[in-house]
Design a protein around this motif. Structure first.
Motif, PDB file in Angstrom:
ATOM      1  N   LYS A   2       9.024  32.777  24.526  1.00  0.00           N
ATOM      2  CA  LYS A   2       8.592  33.052  23.240  1.00  0.00           C
ATOM      3  C   LYS A   2       7.850  34.034  23.073  1.00  0.00           C
ATOM      4  O   LYS A   2       7.393  34.149  21.438  1.00  0.00           O
ATOM      5  CB  LYS A   2       6.898  31.423  23.669  1.00  0.00           C
ATOM      6  N   TYR A   3       7.043  34.786  23.466  1.00  0.00           N
ATOM      7  CA  TYR A   3       6.625  35.784  23.026  1.00  0.00           C
ATOM      8  C   TYR A   3       7.227  37.652  24.051  1.00  0.00           C
ATOM      9  O   TYR A   3       7.916  36.876  25.308  1.00  0.00           O
ATOM     10  CB  TYR A   3       5.113  35.963  24.609  1.00  0.00           C
ATOM     11  N   THR A  26       1.933  39.207  21.173  1.00  0.00           N
ATOM     12  CA  THR A  26       3.399  38.873  19.834  1.00  0.00           C
ATOM     13  C   THR A  26       4.941  38.095  19.906  1.00  0.00           C
ATOM     14  O   THR A  26       4.795  38.212  21.193  1.00  0.00           O
ATOM     15  CB  THR A  26       3.827  40.604  19.592  1.00  0.00           C
ATOM     16  N   ASP A  27       4.868  37.437  18.902  1.00  0.00           N
ATOM     17  CA  ASP A  27       5.952  36.368  19.734  1.00  0.00           C
ATOM     18  C   ASP A  27       7.570  37.888  19.593  1.00  0.00           C
ATOM     19  O   ASP A  27       7.483  38.388  19.073  1.00  0.00           O
ATOM     20  CB  ASP A  27       6.895  36.143  17.822  1.00  0.00           C
ATOM     21  N   SER A  42       9.597  39.348  17.427  1.00  0.00           N
ATOM     22  CA  SER A  42       8.170  40.306  16.039  1.00  0.00           C
ATOM     23  C   SER A  42       9.168  41.581  16.363  1.00  0.00           C
ATOM     24  O   SER A  42       9.393  41.936  17.974  1.00  0.00           O
ATOM     25  CB  SER A  42       7.254  40.395  16.655  1.00  0.00           C
TER      26      SER A  42
END
Length: 97
Positions: A8-9, A93-94, A97
């Motif tokens: 996810k991150y 931050t994803d 990204s």
């Protein structure tokens, strides 16, 4: 067929420890050594800054970050230490990204 769950991150692993990538919004000092009128002085405000970096540590007094690292060892560069009072917002931050 084996399905893998996407992270996810965004993060990196160094010696089995994960370091997550953050966007940090913070306030910085603005200074001037020149002469100024009262109006010019009153119009000075702190700078609103944004930093994108991996968080090395986060405790009640400070956040330590780095942006560069050695691929083969536990060595960090582009390091900063932010006093907690300067930080307005932190968000991971994803991975996309």
């Amino acid at each position: 067929m084996v399905k893998f769950k996407k992270a996810k991150y965004k993060f990196i692993k160094i010696k089995k420890k994960k370091y997550y990538f953050y966007t940090i919004e913070w306030m910085d000092i603005v200074g001037d050594a020149g002469h100024a009128t009262s109006e010019e002085f009153n119009n000075m405000i702190p700078a609103a800054m944004t930093t994108h970096a991996y968080v090395y540590s986060n405790d009640r007094k400070a956040v330590r970050t780095f942006s560069s690292y050695d691929n083969n060892d536990e060595v960090f560069s582009d390091r900063n230490v932010f006093p907690k009072g300067c930080i307005k917002k932190m968000r991971r931050t994803d991975a996309d990204s």
